[in-house]
Design a protein around this motif. Structure first.
Motif, mmCIF file in Angstrom:
data_model
loop_
_atom_site.group_PDB
_atom_site.id
_atom_site.type_symbol
_atom_site.label_atom_id
_atom_site.label_comp_id
_atom_site.label_asym_id
_atom_site.label_seq_id
_atom_site.Cartn_x
_atom_site.Cartn_y
_atom_site.Cartn_z
ATOM 1 N N TRP A 89 68.146 28.696 24.084
ATOM 2 C CA TRP A 89 68.509 29.376 25.679
ATOM 3 C C TRP A 89 68.210 28.647 26.004
ATOM 4 O O TRP A 89 69.598 28.399 27.141
ATOM 5 N N GLN A 97 71.199 26.861 28.955
ATOM 6 C CA GLN A 97 71.165 27.011 30.541
ATOM 7 C C GLN A 97 71.722 25.431 31.255
ATOM 8 O O GLN A 97 71.488 25.537 32.166
ATOM 9 N N LEU A 133 73.501 24.316 33.924
ATOM 10 C CA LEU A 133 73.858 23.646 35.315
ATOM 11 C C LEU A 133 73.700 22.022 34.817
ATOM 12 O O LEU A 133 73.909 21.407 36.680
ATOM 13 N N VAL A 178 75.097 27.535 38.481
ATOM 14 C CA VAL A 178 73.807 27.908 38.810
ATOM 15 C C VAL A 178 73.371 29.629 38.630
ATOM 16 O O VAL A 178 74.408 30.147 38.031
ATOM 17 N N GLU A 181 71.339 35.564 37.265
ATOM 18 C CA GLU A 181 71.149 36.897 37.211
ATOM 19 C C GLU A 181 70.833 36.708 35.870
ATOM 20 O O GLU A 181 71.904 35.683 35.466
ATOM 21 N N LEU A 182 69.357 36.956 35.203
ATOM 22 C CA LEU A 182 69.437 36.544 33.534
ATOM 23 C C LEU A 182 69.229 38.017 33.412
ATOM 24 O O LEU A 182 67.772 38.016 33.987
ATOM 25 N N ARG A 183 69.505 39.846 33.092
ATOM 26 C CA ARG A 183 68.978 40.527 32.168
ATOM 27 C C ARG A 183 68.780 40.283 31.382
ATOM 28 O O ARG A 183 69.457 40.584 30.498
ATOM 29 N N TRP A 187 68.435 27.232 44.606
ATOM 30 C CA TRP A 187 68.462 28.235 43.089
ATOM 31 C C TRP A 187 68.092 27.043 42.234
ATOM 32 O O TRP A 187 67.776 26.855 40.813
ATOM 33 N N ALA A 188 69.539 25.807 42.468
ATOM 34 C CA ALA A 188 69.746 25.662 40.643
ATOM 35 C C ALA A 188 69.242 24.209 40.977
ATOM 36 O O ALA A 188 68.450 23.385 39.601
ATOM 37 N N GLN A 244 66.375 25.815 39.150
ATOM 38 C CA GLN A 244 66.611 26.405 37.397
ATOM 39 C C GLN A 244 66.136 24.620 36.911
ATOM 40 O O GLN A 244 65.368 24.634 35.436
ATOM 41 N N VAL A 264 61.957 27.816 29.959
ATOM 42 C CA VAL A 264 63.005 28.202 29.399
ATOM 43 C C VAL A 264 62.778 30.030 30.547
ATOM 44 O O VAL A 264 62.078 30.005 31.161
ATOM 45 N N ILE A 265 64.475 30.038 31.011
ATOM 46 C CA ILE A 265 63.966 31.050 31.797
ATOM 47 C C ILE A 265 64.308 32.341 31.278
ATOM 48 O O ILE A 265 65.302 32.510 30.721
ATOM 49 N N THR A 266 63.904 33.456 30.809
ATOM 50 C CA THR A 266 64.511 34.626 29.843
ATOM 51 C C THR A 266 64.363 35.785 30.846
ATOM 52 O O THR A 266 64.769 36.820 30.446
ATOM 53 N N GLU A 267 64.283 35.830 31.957
ATOM 54 C CA GLU A 267 65.036 36.959 32.985
ATOM 55 C C GLU A 267 64.727 36.689 34.732
ATOM 56 O O GLU A 267 64.708 35.625 34.846
ATOM 57 N N LEU A 268 66.300 36.648 35.411
ATOM 58 C CA LEU A 268 65.975 36.334 36.742
ATOM 59 C C LEU A 268 66.801 37.344 37.338
ATOM 60 O O LEU A 268 68.506 37.964 36.590
ATOM 61 N N ARG A 269 66.597 38.782 37.810
ATOM 62 C CA ARG A 269 66.834 39.441 38.193
ATOM 63 C C ARG A 269 66.682 39.389 39.774
ATOM 64 O O ARG A 269 65.589 40.061 40.493
ATOM 65 N N ASP A 270 67.861 39.062 39.834
ATOM 66 C CA ASP A 270 68.258 40.063 42.227
ATOM 67 C C ASP A 270 68.047 40.869 42.618
ATOM 68 O O ASP A 270 68.414 42.109 41.946
ATOM 69 N N GLY A 271 66.892 40.738 43.582
ATOM 70 C CA GLY A 271 66.747 42.569 44.317
ATOM 71 C C GLY A 271 66.117 43.232 43.400
ATOM 72 O O GLY A 271 65.734 43.972 44.148
#
Lengths: 345, 345
Positions: free
Chosen positions: A263, A267, A271, A276, A279-281, B263-264, B267, B276-283
């Motif tokens: 992962w 990523q 980049l 960028v 979202e990563l859900r 944001w970039a 990251q 490592v990013i495992t979640e990114l939930r906007d809002g």
């Protein structure tokens, strides 16, 4: 005209401002006159927004009184800007996404078509997500303004994402590439029957992307085969198909086939290519169980040989957005993508 | 013992395997005997899982018949592994998260405490998320196994995340650092009244992190001030506070204060520091409106001077996980973080 605005805003604010920022802000102005709702829906830094509103007002495009009202000229300027979709789940304060909220009775019509879809077969490493997962994916794209008036490419589509997107009535055009002629014929039949701006082509993603599809789309969707070559073939081609800055891609990624180290590698790849992650859900997609489970590669490894009774295979949904135009090769890819997926984690 | 397993798995599979992978897989085995549910809940590549099950069976820790059953010795081995939480919203197939599912009547007790919280004040750039947002954040951490038996650090806590986490009864210990003595006193009072393993300290994050908190925690939460220095002060200190590989951090990030270019940049900072990013939930987070809106920095810029009537300020929730131990400075940070946030987008 949007380009002029972008340039003005960059000059007056000294901040990074993209065409897509302007598009999002105009889309929000179409949706509501409330200033605060505009901030929420625009997803653009406030400092940029206030300057945009000022410039629009100065040019007679925005009337500022109790709220922010586009004038007739303002509406014309904003015509191409997508309305931000609101497909968010009321039960969890909008942290989830619901396909049921899509326009055009898309859910109902999509569910009817899925009754007749080609079954998943092993030849193409198929296995599709639940119809509700496909619809939710399309709903998230709607919320981000990646559907309306957009040209959309789907790279590999046993999930029928292209069909669900087209059924909303929002995209300008949807192109699906798939190696499986059954999928292509099925989509062509649905497109004819429903009168959709949807076309499908048999195409092997290991081959270079034909020039006509390079830098031609606003949005792509793909569920890559998860080896390094597969990511290159699916996501690399997806990025190459985008017109440039402000365009978006949706990518599925699992834990079953990919370690967190992979992962991270993916990523970094994004980049490095000017994308960028917005979202990563994790766990966004549930997969339907497929018929060939007893003959899949992993079956002999399993200590208990029982078929699953409910969905167990899930994947994350990643949304990326381009901040510029990446320089990517469009070479043929040698090798067996599925073999590689099974040996690199 | 987990370390031995990790080493064995690395050797026999030749794949990247972490202690946290073993922990997650053991947590899943505690939750269910169903093989497929284990795959779904473990979030570990299948190739690694099947090898782990084989080794556990060989050592008499797992009985494999109709399903996968930990033996008594296996249960002892798995004792420290958190059960994966299941806080997912049933209305959207689990794509959203609900605090109402947290154990220990955490939601009800938390909502009662929030009635008496200190109001947000401008001195500390405060502004807190809705109680349901705080609970959902904690619920996502529960789902990822970042609460149970864990030591947790909260860097800045007007959202009262530390209190919500402690009220679940799951963490071993929760430490909150905040510059505002009102928040610290309030949390101390709640901790005493509820008998929680929660402590709070007045601390300015521009100062180096005291040695006793360096490499001492499994999980951190923070809502950084969003300039480069703020990210360094809040997230850099958070990373420094983690014990190492497999530890996780939760970070809020907005569009209002940060462009996608920022944001970039953030990251890249995470990936360069082995996260490592495992979640990114906007809002994910909605903010309550705060009292000092008419005196906030942006107010004079706004073309319409009306107070908002519903939540409009939102932020994304990012979960990161360490793949190794980053090397980060622990120096004092000079300068006004809020000033910088307001001038860099």
């Amino acid at each position: 005209m949007w380009e002029d605005l972008v340039q003005t805003l960059q000059e007056t604010t000294g901040l990074p401002v993209s065409r897509r920022d302007v598009e999002r802000a105009l889309g929000a102005l179409k949706a509501t006159e409330d200033l605060w709702e505009n901030i929420r829906l625009s997803r653009v830094p406030l400092r940029v927004l206030v300057e945009l509103w000022r410039v629009l007002q100065e040019k007679g495009l925005l009337r500022v009184e109790e709220g922010l009202a586009l004038t007739e000229a303002g509406r014309a300027l904003a015509q191409e800007a997508p309305l931000p979709g609101e497909a968010f789940c009321p039960a969890c304060e909008g942290r989830g996404v619901l396909g049921a909220r899509l326009p055009g009775r898309a859910r109902e019509r999509f569910l009817a078509w899925t009754q007749r879809r080609p079954p998943a077969i092993q030849d193409y490493d198929q296995g599709y997500v639940t119809p509700e997962s496909t619809l939710a994916r399309v709903a998230l794209a709607w919320a981000w303004g990646d559907l309306e008036a957009k040209e959309i490419l789907v790279l590999g589509d046993d999930d029928l994402t292209g069909l669900a997107a087209a059924l909303t009535g929002l995209p300008k055009r949807v192109v699906v590439l798939d190696a499986d002629p059954r999928i292509v014929r099925f989509l062509e039949e649905a497109a004819r029957a429903e009168g959709l701006p949807l076309e499908a082509h048999v195409h092997d993603l290991r081959e270079p992307l034909p020039e006509t599809w390079v830098h031609a789309f606003h949005t792509f969707f793909t569920d890559p085969v998860e080896g390094p070559l597969g990511l290159q073939a699916f996501v690399g081609r997806g990025l190459l198909a985008l017109k440039g800055e402000g365009c978006a891609g949706y990518v599925g990624l699992t834990h079953v086939e990919a370690s967190l180290a992979k992962w991270a590698q993916f990523q970094r790849f994004l980049l490095e290519n000017q994308a960028v992650i917005t979202e990563l859900r994790d766990g966004f997609h549930l997969y339907e169980n497929w018929d060939y489970i007893p003959s899949m590669r992993a079956w002999p490894w399993l200590p208990v040989k029982r078929l699953p009774e409910k969905p167990w295979y899930t994947s994350a949904l990643i949304r990326l957005e381009l901040l510029g135009t990446p320089s990517l090769p469009n070479e043929p890819i040698q090798g067996d993508l599925q073999d590689e997926e099974a040996t690199t984690y």
